[in-house]
Design an enzyme around this catalytic site. Structure first.
Site, PDB file in Angstrom:
ATOM      1  NE  ARG A   1      32.858  89.202  28.697  1.00 11.49           N
ATOM      2  CZ  ARG A   1      34.174  89.383  28.737  1.00 11.49           C
ATOM      3  NH1 ARG A   1      34.727  89.007  27.857  1.00 11.49           N
ATOM      4  NH2 ARG A   1      34.646  90.459  29.431  1.00 11.49           N
TER       5      ARG A   1
ATOM      6  CG  ASP B   1      30.437  74.631  30.410  1.00 16.04           C
ATOM      7  OD1 ASP B   1      30.096  74.877  29.270  1.00 16.04           O
ATOM      8  OD2 ASP B   1      31.260  75.393  31.117  1.00 16.04           O
TER       9      ASP B   1
ATOM     10  CD  GLU C   1      33.372  78.201  35.972  1.00 16.24           C
ATOM     11  OE1 GLU C   1      33.064  78.805  34.710  1.00 16.24           O
ATOM     12  OE2 GLU C   1      34.362  78.286  36.342  1.00 16.24           O
TER      13      GLU C   1
ATOM     14  CD  GLU D   1      34.093  86.431  25.053  1.00 19.93           C
ATOM     15  OE1 GLU D   1      34.979  86.893  26.123  1.00 19.93           O
ATOM     16  OE2 GLU D   1      34.811  85.913  24.193  1.00 19.93           O
TER      17      GLU D   1
END
Length: 697
Positions: free
Chosen positions: A236, A380, A560, A232
């Site tokens: 980010r 994913d 998404e 993360e």
């Protein structure tokens, strides 16, 4: 323009058996077709090594290092490369900043900009008009003003940001109903600020960019003695800083600001902060195998093993750090960033998983844990970064890995709903020999757009089809992308709010039919799904195929589906995908706003005060933020009181780009990381190159 491969391209050794061989005769049945994949058996259409890619051009080969040279002089502390922090400002800069704040006058309340309440009131009045006009979910409309629609997205961002800026400034998470922020770790990292910075640049919100930059310059520090999530923080914070650097230099007319680097807005600060962070994140890769630990202590740069799943990380998290570290290596000239990130891919690939489908967890010792196979949560980003690494740097090895994985997805995970024959991307929690479970979590909906991106590299489909390399295989992959896109759209249509649940299950034949069952080698892939009749509200046909579970009805403002609509619209030019996106945006506006009336806050699309009484003047309200939902299948929906970080950094950004002209941040020249931060494509050179070869299968 025509779709052609550049002639002046670097030569690579033959590292792509799946590009050159897997589709050829060795894997074919006696009739010359691939057995068991539901594929056409046509020639691959992949370029040979000396005809590298239609997606890269000579301009990208000359992308300079930062200021045409490495910016930071390396130093060593143990086995890892470190850089001295560049020192800026000093007393003079401090005095200038104090004067700037003091002279800002009534525009600022302390350090926080006063929210644009007029914008919130205007947006609320517009939303009430939506309640009256209804919607047209059928698709195309004539004479649509897409610029005006894009401005509505910008308005929604402004309202969301201003609420955070006033009540949650500097915090990592924000509750728009309670009007307070919280930190993810003691001291926080300002995840929301850095994550949303390039969105504000793209939307040309200059004063807000300036405020965010001031916070980054004065308040963003990495000395908290706490664990952060490696993945993360990379996608980010590191990704946000790198994208801010890129947008501010490539597009200087977007939110131009003056700063401490005359002539290069934003450049020094963002690179300095990014390199400092990356040096600390390098400690996460100091594992036995090079597979990163799930966490890292930024103060000590020590990796921290996960407390869950026996110390394993999700495979998606461990294998989706490459775009960020490779771009930083290009900017700084520091090859260590490149090498540690790419080593992870080698460790994963050396395990020779069947048909390119990886288990959901991987341990820092380099071994997979468990057998669960999913292209949604926990899997994913692995698949996403295979094709995106190829697009970013033209390394054929990642195209080969993507091709193998996509074939595996088609063979093992694709199934069809019982009545409407919707295309479903299922899961196999007990491995490839176990049962196929026909359910899709929302993150799975990244795949339709990513498949389309892999087919054309972002070029318009009409141009891509002119290539002599085009084959039936590409036609089938585009059809698969569009059929999956239709299924993702159906999950929005099925709820009362028009917002998708986190997880949708599907009714299928038992056992579920696979693509091989539907399309034996003698048959080409074709569309078999029924039309999504939006007027028929009966629980029959496609509506009966989608089975909603009470515990899975929450909506986290996820991006998404919008991301895939953006890619597929840009590639096909079909306005239907834009219209689907517009309907979803309107549903967010109707059912997720936090509205203020006479100093009372409430969350609902109905015109009542928070105490339940009717408002005498509902038009006098104003939207002050948006929140995620606990239940998206009732009206008014149940709220969570949390503005998800992706709302500002991804969802609204993809809406804005979907409604923008195709030439704005063009797909052919960019690659978006998994947090929607755009990076440029470039040609690797020198020590920045593919450092490994695939083992024979």
């Amino acid at each position: 323009m025509s779709y052609s491969f550049p002639q002046a391209t670097p030569s690579f050794p033959s590292q792509h058996p799946y590009g050159d061989n897997y589709w050829r005769a060795a894997s074919r049945s006696p009739n010359g077709r691939l057995p068991g994949y539901g594929l056409s058996g046509q020639p691959t259409g992949l370029p040979s090594p000396n005809r590298l890619s239609p997606f890269l051009n000579n301009n990208r080969a000359t992308l300079p290092l930062y200021k045409d040279k490495p910016y930071f002089a390396p130093k060593r502390t143990g086995p890892r490369s470190r850089r001295r922090k560049a020192l800026y400002g000093g007393i003079a800069l401090f005095i200038l900043m104090v004067l700037w704040y003091c002279l800002s006058g009534p525009t600022w309340n302390g350090r926080v900009k006063t929210p644009d309440s007029a914008k919130g009131a205007e947006l609320w009045e517009w939303v009430q008009g939506l309640e009256k006009e209804g919607s047209d979910k059928s698709g195309k409309q004539k004479n649509v003003d897409w610029d005006a629609r894009r401005e509505r997205v910008r308005d929604a961002f402004i309202v969301s940001w201003d609420g955070y800026e006033k009540y949650g400034w500097g915090f990592d998470e924000f509750s728009p109903i309670a009007k307070k922020g919280t930190h993810m770790i003691p001291g926080g990292l300002g995840y929301i600020i850095v994550d949303a910075l390039d969105t504000m640049m793209i939307m040309n919100l200059t004063s807000r960019v300036q405020h965010a930059r001031d916070w980054i310059q004065n308040s963003l520090h990495y000395d908290q003695d706490s664990q952060v999530n490696t993945f993360e923080t990379t996608i980010r914070i590191l990704g946000g800083l790198l994208s801010a650097h890129y947008i501010s230099t490539k597009y200087p007319n977007l939110a131009p600001i003056s700063d401490d680097d005359t002539g290069s807005p934003g450049e020094d600060l963002y690179i300095e902060k990014a390199a400092d962070l990356a040096d600390r994140l390098l400690g996460a890769f100091d594992s036995q195998s090079g597979v990163p630990f799930a966490g890292v202590n930024l103060n000590t740069s020590e990796g921290v093993v996960s407390q869950l799943n026996g110390g394993a990380s999700s495979t998606a998290e461990a294998t989706a750090l490459q775009l960020e570290f490779k771009y930083l290596a290009k900017l700084t000239g520091e090859s260590e960033y490149w090498q540690v990130a790419e080593k992870v891919m080698q460790v994963v690939d050396n395990q020779k998983v069947e048909d390119g489908l990886v288990p959901a967890y991987i341990h820092p010792d380099g071994k997979f844990r468990g057998e669960s196979i999913s292209v949604g949560n926990r899997g994913d980003s692995y698949y996403e970064y295979l094709i995106k690494q190829y697009l970013q740097t033209s390394e054929l090895i990642y195209k080969d890995m993507w091709d193998q994985s996509l074939m595996g997805i088609r063979k093992h995970l694709v199934t069809y709903s019982q009545q409407a024959q919707l295309t479903i991307l299922g899961e196999r929690p007990d491995g490839l020999r176990g049962s196929l479970i026909p359910k899709m979590d929302h993150p799975t909906c990244f795949l339709p757009g990513t498949i389309a991106l892999g087919v054309t590299g972002g070029l318009p489909l009409s141009d891509a089809k002119k290539s002599p390399e085009w084959s039936r295989r590409q036609d089938e992959e585009m059809l698969l992308a569009q059929e999956l896109m239709k299924t993702c759209w159906a999950t929005y249509l099925t709820t009362k709010t028009g917002l998708a649940p986190e997880i949708a299950s599907f009714a299928t034949d038992q056992p579920p039919k696979t693509m091989t069952d539907m399309y034996p080698p003698s048959l080409p892939l074709k569309s078999v799904s029924q039309s999504l009749d939006t007027e028929d509200k009966s629980q029959s046909g496609w509506r009966a195929d989608i089975q909603l579970q009470n515990m899975e009805l929450y909506n986290l403002q996820r991006p998404e589906t919008i991301e895939s609509l953006f890619y597929i619209y840009r590639i096909t030019g079909d306005e239907t995908y834009r219209e689907w996106g517009w309907e979803i945006f309107k549903s967010f506006m109707k059912h997720t706003p936090v509205v203020e009336y006479d100093n009372h806050y409430r969350f609902t699309s109905q015109h009542k005060r928070s105490d339940g009484t009717a408002s005498s003047s509902p038009s006098s309200g104003r939207i002050v933020g948006f929140t995620s939902l606990d239940n998206a299948n009732i009206v008014p929906p149940l709220r969570r009181d949390n503005m998800e970080g992706c709302w500002l950094s991804e969802t609204l950004k993809y809406f804005y780009l979907l409604f923008s002209d195709r030439e704005f941040i063009p797909l052919e020249d960019h690659v978006f990381n998994t947090e929607a931060h755009p990076f440029p494509r470039f040609q690797p050179s020198g020590e920045l190159r593919t450092g490994w070869k695939r083992q024979e299968r």
